[in-house]
Enzyme design. Structure first.
Site, short mmCIF file in Angstrom:
data_model
loop_
_atom_site.label_atom_id
_atom_site.label_comp_id
_atom_site.label_asym_id
_atom_site.label_seq_id
_atom_site.Cartn_x
_atom_site.Cartn_y
_atom_site.Cartn_z
N ASN A 153 3.65 -7.64 -6.71
CA ASN A 153 2.93 -8.13 -7.07
C ASN A 153 1.68 -9.22 -6.32
O ASN A 153 0.79 -9.85 -7.01
CB ASN A 153 4.08 -9.47 -6.54
N GLU A 251 8.49 -6.52 5.49
CA GLU A 251 7.96 -8.72 5.12
C GLU A 251 8.70 -8.85 3.91
O GLU A 251 8.57 -7.78 2.68
CB GLU A 251 6.29 -8.24 4.76
O1 TXE Z 1 11.98 -5.12 -4.81
P1 TXE Z 1 12.49 -3.69 -4.60
P2 TXE Z 1 11.20 -5.32 -6.65
C1 TXE Z 1 12.07 -9.78 -4.70
C2 TXE Z 1 11.80 -11.15 -6.07
C3 TXE Z 1 11.84 -9.71 -6.55
C4 TXE Z 1 13.08 -9.09 -6.20
C5 TXE Z 1 12.72 -6.78 -6.80
O2 TXE Z 1 12.59 -11.43 -5.44
O3 TXE Z 1 12.60 -10.61 -7.91
O4 TXE Z 1 12.63 -8.70 -4.73
O5 TXE Z 1 11.78 -6.58 -6.74
C6 TXE Z 1 10.91 0.13 -3.32
N1 TXE Z 1 13.35 2.94 -0.67
N2 TXE Z 1 10.69 -9.82 -4.20
O6 TXE Z 1 12.39 -4.44 -7.53
O7 TXE Z 1 13.38 -2.77 -4.99
C7 TXE Z 1 10.58 -0.21 -4.74
O8 TXE Z 1 9.84 1.39 -5.56
C8 TXE Z 1 12.82 3.37 -0.62
C9 TXE Z 1 9.63 -10.25 -3.09
O9 TXE Z 1 9.97 -4.82 -7.15
O10 TXE Z 1 12.23 -4.18 -2.45
C10 TXE Z 1 9.41 -0.64 -4.30
O11 TXE Z 1 8.22 0.21 -4.31
N3 TXE Z 1 11.88 2.31 -0.94
C11 TXE Z 1 9.07 -9.16 -2.27
C12 TXE Z 1 9.05 -1.10 -2.95
O12 TXE Z 1 10.85 -1.04 -2.81
C13 TXE Z 1 12.48 1.54 -1.89
C14 TXE Z 1 8.11 -8.33 -2.92
C15 TXE Z 1 9.88 -3.04 -3.41
O13 TXE Z 1 10.53 -2.97 -4.40
C16 TXE Z 1 13.70 1.91 -2.07
C17 TXE Z 1 8.47 -7.47 -4.28
C18 TXE Z 1 14.44 2.84 -1.52
N4 TXE Z 1 15.91 3.01 -1.57
C19 TXE Z 1 9.80 -8.49 -4.93
N5 TXE Z 1 13.79 1.40 -2.93
C20 TXE Z 1 7.85 -10.69 -1.51
N6 TXE Z 1 9.08 -11.26 -1.33
O14 TXE Z 1 6.75 -10.01 -1.17
C21 TXE Z 1 13.08 -0.10 -3.19
N7 TXE Z 1 12.57 1.02 -3.21
#
Ligand code: TXE
Length: 482
Positions: A153, A251
């Site tokens: 984001n 976060e």
């Molecule tokens: O998040 P992910 P996603 C929330 C928001 C969104 C949902 C999914 O609700 O719809 O999360 O978003 C990495 N080991 N937020 O799929 O999966 C992944 O590749 C290590 C809120 O994007 O948490 C990415 O680089 N890393 C939030 C990062 O983690 C891993 C902002 C975030 O991805 C991993 C974004 C693993 N096993 C999403 N799996 C906010 N509130 O700021 C994934 N990743």
């Protein structure tokens, strides 16, 4: 129009590398347009990047802090010089509007310039000892190799606010951006590398979270992980890091309340609500997704807000008329639509929006949705939706509004609109959140002060500003008899 787009490589140990895996980045404002093509890392390459960062770290830590400051400052200057171009790239890959995207690049530049100065502040303090003839020196030393895992984001600002202090304090970095936004991340890494980083100090390994991200979590050489993303992934980071005693900083978003009290200035409150809930397409961890309004002003506020939301112009991120860009991708759009359907099933009234929109180009366009007469116990009021969807909840009085605002597992940001200094102070003290806004939107923060939440929103020391030092350094206390 796809074949002429060059493939962007990974960066490991100062070398740009190609792989046989490729990710094609699509513009959410126009799903027929490709933004870029990117080579992807796998687990073996992620481990190679960690090895390079491990090797490079001692020399980087011993480097003159002035040199570290100059590299970061140069990167900040280039970001500023290329504001328009990089803002457009960011808007094309993430879908936020051009002013929002340009503002984000500018913020990244400010972060680099601020943290550049911090490189010269890391040394420590001297104390007298309780024992005669000894003196005590407290130093703040680098942690070592840091893994940086970021969400989609804020594709340039979040990497900036993690990478800049990590490098400033003498750590080396392995950076894995979110899958869907590699273009801004790549541009940032390219800028930093050309600004004069020695090989291995910053390594760039785009790839899947489950493979590349998880490899960083599990590698004992990575001494710290700074993560922003979903709660579920944050929990995996915490479990993996605590199993091997690595430090972590998480976060993970919010369900941020904006409380509007009877004595609020209506125009200010409406601006805060519209801005906080819907700008950046609601895809901000600090978005005001819960609007809690006391009953004396509820009807007036609700009706005016419905009109304001209905008038928001949704469109292509690069169109100067657009106020709200598209949703980032299909998966997020499906999540938004699922929650909109759920809100109806739960009995909240969808007063405006929530439908897919068609524009000149095919994109993930969603009309900003406002549920009114909602209950704080509903799932749409408790779970982070992360889209242009807000709920309006009525409160009996200020104390009831405060109780509702705090009735959430999250605690990132919280706002109150009121004309009363006494109530403002009361809310400032009692709101359970890492950041409190009085007559200002819950989203929109400064780069030189601490950022982070309480409760389930954040774990670990605050990010940004001078407090970033807490996570990116470790303290050594030495007792010296001269
Ligand atoms: O998040 P992910 P996603 C929330 C928001 C969104 C949902 C999914 O609700 O719809 O999360 O978003 C990495 N080991 N937020 O799929 O999966 C992944 O590749 C290590 C809120 O994007 O948490 C990415 O680089 N890393 C939030 C990062 O983690 C891993 C902002 C975030 O991805 C991993 C974004 C693993 N096993 C999403 N799996 C906010 N509130 O700021 C994934 N990743």
């Amino acid at each position: 129009m796809t074949s002429e787009i060059a493939l962007s490589p990974l960066l490991i140990d100062g070398e740009w590398l190609a792989t046989d895996r490729v990710y094609e980045n699509i513009n959410p404002s126009d799903t027929e347009e490709q933004v870029g093509r990117f080579h992807l890392a796998d687990a073996a390459l992620a481990r190679r990047a960690v090895a390079a960062a491990t090797l490079a770290q001692p020399a980087w830590a011993d480097q003159s802090p002035q040199l570290r400051a100059e590299v970061l400052d140069r990167a900040g200057s280039e970001l500023l010089a290329r504001l328009a171009e990089l803002g457009e790239l960011l808007a094309r890959e993430e879908g936020k509007t051009l002013p929002e995207a340009t503002g984000e690049v500018q913020r990244a530049a400010q972060i680099f310039k601020f943290q550049a100065q911090q490189a010269l502040q890391a040394e420590g303090e001297l104390y007298a000892s309780t024992r005669a003839g000894l003196r005590v020196e407290v130093r703040h030393e680098p942690v070592g190799v840091v893994g940086i895992i970021t969400p989609w984001n804020f594709p340039i600002a979040i990497p900036a606010w993690k990478i800049a202090p990590a490098l400033a304090y003498g750590n080396t970095v392995v950076f894995k951006p979110a899958e869907s936004v590699p273009a801004s991340a790549w541009a940032l890494v390219d800028i930093l590398q050309r600004a004069g980083l020695p090989p291995g100090v910053l390594n760039f390994v785009p790839g899947s979270g489950r493979e590349v991200g998880q490899t960083l979590l599990d590698d004992a050489r990575v001494r710290a992980i700074s993560f922003t993303g979903s709660v579920a992934t944050g929990q995996r980071v915490a479990a993996a890091c605590s199993a091997r005693q690595a430090r972590y900083q998480l976060e993970m978003g919010g369900k941020n309340p904006l409380v509007v009290l009877d004595d609020a200035d209506l125009e200010i409150a409406l601006d805060c609500a519209v801005q906080g809930a819907f700008y950046s397409t609601g895809q901000r961890c600090t978005a005001s997704s819960r609007l809690i309004v006391t009953k004396g002003i509820y009807t007036k506020f609700r009706d005016a807000l419905i009109a304001r939301v209905a008038a928001l112009r949704v469109g292509h991120a690069l169109d100067p008329d657009t106020q709200i860009g598209p949703v980032v991708d299909e998966a997020q759009l499906a999540q938004d639509l699922r929650y909109i359907a759920l809100g109806r099933e739960e009995g909240a009234r969808l007063a405006v929006g929530g439908e897919l929109l068609h524009r000149r180009r095919p994109g993930h366009y969603l009309a900003p949705a406002l549920f009114v007469d909602a209950d704080n116990a509903m799932r749409i009021s408790q779970e982070e939706i992360f889209g242009p969807v807000a709920v309006l909840i009525a409160a009996d009085d200020a104390e009831h509004a405060l109780a509702l605002a705090n009735d959430t597992p999250f605690g990132l940001s919280a706002g109150v609109c009121t004309g009363s200094l006494k109530l403002a102070h009361h809310f400032q003290r009692r709101l359970q959140a890492g950041m409190v806004m009085v007559n200002a939107p819950t989203a929109g923060v400064d780069h030189h002060v601490p950022f982070g939440g309480s409760k389930a929103s954040s774990v670990g020391p605050r990010e940004q500003g001078t407090q970033a030092r807490q996570f990116f350094t470790q303290t050594k206390t030495s007792y010296i008899r001269p």
